[in-house]
Design a protein around this motif. Structure first.
Motif, mmCIF file in Angstrom:
data_model
loop_
_atom_site.group_PDB
_atom_site.id
_atom_site.type_symbol
_atom_site.label_atom_id
_atom_site.label_comp_id
_atom_site.label_asym_id
_atom_site.label_seq_id
_atom_site.Cartn_x
_atom_site.Cartn_y
_atom_site.Cartn_z
ATOM 1 N N PHE A 46 -9.313 17.568 3.362
ATOM 2 C CA PHE A 46 -9.757 16.453 2.531
ATOM 3 C C PHE A 46 -8.921 16.375 1.254
ATOM 4 C CE2 PHE A 46 -12.549 14.871 -0.890
ATOM 5 C CZ PHE A 46 -12.751 13.580 -0.431
ATOM 6 N N LEU A 47 -8.751 17.512 0.590
ATOM 7 C CA LEU A 47 -7.970 17.534 -0.644
ATOM 8 C C LEU A 47 -6.498 17.201 -0.378
ATOM 9 C CD1 LEU A 47 -9.575 20.647 -2.359
ATOM 10 C CD2 LEU A 47 -9.938 18.215 -2.922
ATOM 11 N N LEU A 48 -5.959 17.730 0.720
ATOM 12 C CA LEU A 48 -4.558 17.450 1.052
ATOM 13 C C LEU A 48 -4.338 15.975 1.379
ATOM 14 C CD1 LEU A 48 -3.683 20.576 3.221
ATOM 15 C CD2 LEU A 48 -2.741 19.995 0.963
ATOM 16 N N THR A 49 -5.264 15.372 2.124
ATOM 17 C CA THR A 49 -5.072 13.974 2.507
ATOM 18 C C THR A 49 -5.169 13.064 1.297
ATOM 19 O OG1 THR A 49 -5.585 12.285 4.156
ATOM 20 C CG2 THR A 49 -7.470 13.403 3.201
ATOM 21 N N LEU A 50 -6.096 13.348 0.376
ATOM 22 C CA LEU A 50 -6.195 12.522 -0.830
ATOM 23 C C LEU A 50 -4.975 12.690 -1.727
ATOM 24 C CD1 LEU A 50 -9.958 12.759 -1.793
ATOM 25 C CD2 LEU A 50 -8.757 10.930 -0.594
ATOM 26 N N TRP A 51 -4.482 13.919 -1.832
ATOM 27 C CA TRP A 51 -3.292 14.177 -2.641
ATOM 28 C C TRP A 51 -2.084 13.421 -2.093
ATOM 29 C CZ3 TRP A 51 1.004 17.100 -0.870
ATOM 30 C CH2 TRP A 51 1.996 17.281 -1.839
ATOM 31 N N ALA A 52 -1.831 13.558 -0.791
ATOM 32 C CA ALA A 52 -0.668 12.904 -0.189
ATOM 33 C C ALA A 52 -0.821 11.381 -0.229
ATOM 34 C CB ALA A 52 -0.467 13.399 1.249
ATOM 35 N N LEU A 53 -2.018 10.883 0.023
ATOM 36 C CA LEU A 53 -2.250 9.439 -0.038
ATOM 37 C C LEU A 53 -1.986 8.920 -1.448
ATOM 38 C CD1 LEU A 53 -3.203 6.794 1.291
ATOM 39 C CD2 LEU A 53 -5.540 7.466 0.687
ATOM 40 N N SER A 54 -2.452 9.638 -2.448
ATOM 41 C CA SER A 54 -2.246 9.184 -3.826
ATOM 42 C C SER A 54 -0.762 9.143 -4.186
ATOM 43 C CB SER A 54 -3.023 10.059 -4.805
ATOM 44 O OG SER A 54 -2.459 11.351 -4.893
ATOM 45 N N LEU A 55 0.013 10.088 -3.679
ATOM 46 C CA LEU A 55 1.463 10.060 -3.924
ATOM 47 C C LEU A 55 2.105 8.850 -3.253
ATOM 48 C CD1 LEU A 55 2.529 13.799 -3.465
ATOM 49 C CD2 LEU A 55 2.200 12.544 -5.603
ATOM 50 N N ALA A 56 1.731 8.587 -2.009
ATOM 51 C CA ALA A 56 2.315 7.470 -1.271
ATOM 52 C C ALA A 56 1.976 6.129 -1.925
ATOM 53 C CB ALA A 56 1.839 7.493 0.179
ATOM 54 N N LEU A 57 0.757 6.030 -2.460
ATOM 55 C CA LEU A 57 0.317 4.764 -3.043
ATOM 56 C C LEU A 57 0.953 4.473 -4.401
ATOM 57 C CD1 LEU A 57 -3.448 4.613 -2.021
ATOM 58 C CD2 LEU A 57 -1.447 3.603 -0.892
ATOM 59 N N ARG A 58 1.758 5.386 -4.892
ATOM 60 C CA ARG A 58 2.538 5.094 -6.102
ATOM 61 C C ARG A 58 3.614 4.050 -5.803
ATOM 62 N NH1 ARG A 58 3.774 11.098 -8.597
ATOM 63 N NH2 ARG A 58 1.616 11.598 -9.163
ATOM 64 N N VAL A 59 4.038 4.002 -4.521
ATOM 65 C CA VAL A 59 5.132 3.106 -4.121
ATOM 66 C C VAL A 59 4.636 2.017 -3.168
ATOM 67 C CG1 VAL A 59 7.360 3.012 -2.924
ATOM 68 C CG2 VAL A 59 6.837 4.933 -4.442
ATOM 69 N N ILE A 60 3.791 2.389 -2.230
ATOM 70 C CA ILE A 60 3.297 1.450 -1.210
ATOM 71 C C ILE A 60 2.072 0.724 -1.757
ATOM 72 C CG2 ILE A 60 2.362 1.282 1.133
ATOM 73 C CD1 ILE A 60 3.890 3.922 1.739
ATOM 74 N N GLU A 61 1.982 -0.562 -1.480
ATOM 75 C CA GLU A 61 0.811 -1.327 -1.914
ATOM 76 C C GLU A 61 -0.449 -0.697 -1.333
ATOM 77 O OE1 GLU A 61 1.114 -5.465 -0.987
ATOM 78 O OE2 GLU A 61 3.152 -5.589 -1.776
ATOM 79 N N VAL A 62 -1.508 -0.679 -2.137
ATOM 80 C CA VAL A 62 -2.723 0.029 -1.753
ATOM 81 C C VAL A 62 -3.337 -0.539 -0.464
ATOM 82 C CG1 VAL A 62 -4.529 -1.217 -3.038
ATOM 83 C CG2 VAL A 62 -4.679 1.236 -2.763
ATOM 84 N N GLY A 63 -3.345 -1.839 -0.299
ATOM 85 C CA GLY A 63 -3.932 -2.430 0.908
ATOM 86 C C GLY A 63 -3.191 -2.027 2.168
ATOM 87 N N ILE A 64 -1.872 -2.035 2.098
ATOM 88 C CA ILE A 64 -1.047 -1.631 3.236
ATOM 89 C C ILE A 64 -1.189 -0.132 3.472
ATOM 90 C CG2 ILE A 64 1.330 -1.455 4.091
ATOM 91 C CD1 ILE A 64 0.511 -4.320 3.981
ATOM 92 N N GLY A 65 -1.036 0.655 2.422
ATOM 93 C CA GLY A 65 -1.084 2.109 2.549
ATOM 94 C C GLY A 65 -2.413 2.607 3.082
ATOM 95 N N TYR A 66 -3.489 2.053 2.539
ATOM 96 C CA TYR A 66 -4.814 2.506 2.979
ATOM 97 C C TYR A 66 -5.061 2.142 4.436
ATOM 98 C CZ TYR A 66 -9.749 3.497 3.115
ATOM 99 O OH TYR A 66 -10.969 4.014 3.453
ATOM 100 N N ALA A 67 -4.659 0.942 4.827
ATOM 101 C CA ALA A 67 -4.857 0.521 6.213
ATOM 102 C C ALA A 67 -4.060 1.398 7.177
ATOM 103 C CB ALA A 67 -4.460 -0.947 6.384
ATOM 104 N N VAL A 68 -2.829 1.709 6.823
ATOM 105 C CA VAL A 68 -1.999 2.573 7.675
ATOM 106 C C VAL A 68 -2.597 3.969 7.744
ATOM 107 C CG1 VAL A 68 0.272 3.677 7.874
ATOM 108 C CG2 VAL A 68 0.102 1.225 7.343
ATOM 109 N N TRP A 69 -2.992 4.515 6.597
ATOM 110 C CA TRP A 69 -3.593 5.852 6.538
ATOM 111 C C TRP A 69 -4.851 5.925 7.401
ATOM 112 C CZ3 TRP A 69 -8.282 6.980 3.807
ATOM 113 C CH2 TRP A 69 -8.558 8.343 3.652
ATOM 114 N N ALA A 70 -5.719 4.942 7.252
ATOM 115 C CA ALA A 70 -6.956 4.919 8.042
ATOM 116 C C ALA A 70 -6.648 4.754 9.531
ATOM 117 C CB ALA A 70 -7.859 3.786 7.561
ATOM 118 N N GLY A 71 -5.660 3.936 9.846
ATOM 119 C CA GLY A 71 -5.283 3.749 11.245
ATOM 120 C C GLY A 71 -4.745 5.021 11.876
#
Length: 116
Positions: A46-71
């Motif tokens: 859980f901590l690793l996924t939130l950490w990596a997601l937060s890093l990715a969302l610095r560059v990728i738009e949140v709507g796109i990034g979150y949808a890809v991550w959830a998918g």
């Protein structure tokens, strides 16, 4: 052509998705957080996924990034659930997972910079 920052962000997002799969599977193994070992693994993922997601969302738009991550998390858990937990993967489920995968690919393609 994508920038190095964009490529790194997408790779980080894929890593976040892999951590999300680990989280989903370990939550399943924890049996409602009643099995200590699986519960601890779930917390780590859980901590690793939130950490990596937060890093990715610095560059990728949140709507796109979150949808890809959830998918990635949904497809990974659905494909590995039958291996780890004797769950069923029916042809209908596999077909809908293919739809999710196609959506994730299209979202990635939609994130490409447009020529000026």
């Amino acid at each position: 052509m994508t920038s190095p920052d964009s490529r790194a962000a997408w790779l980080t997002l894929l890593l976040a998705g892999a951590f999300e799969v680990g989280y989903a599977l370990s939550v399943g193994g924890s049996q409602g957080f009643t099995v200590l070992s699986w519960s601890l693994v779930a917390v780590v993922f859980f901590l690793l996924t939130l950490w990596a997601l937060s890093l990715a969302l610095r560059v990728i738009e949140v709507g796109i990034g979150y949808a890809v991550w959830a998918g990635i998390g949904a497809v990974g858990a659905a494909l590995l659930g039958p291996i780890f937990f004797d769950e069923a993967l029916t042809p209908a489920r596999a077909g809908w997972l293919a739809v999710i995968i196609a959506g994730v690919v299209w979202l990635k393609l939609a994130d490409r910079p447009r020529p000026s």
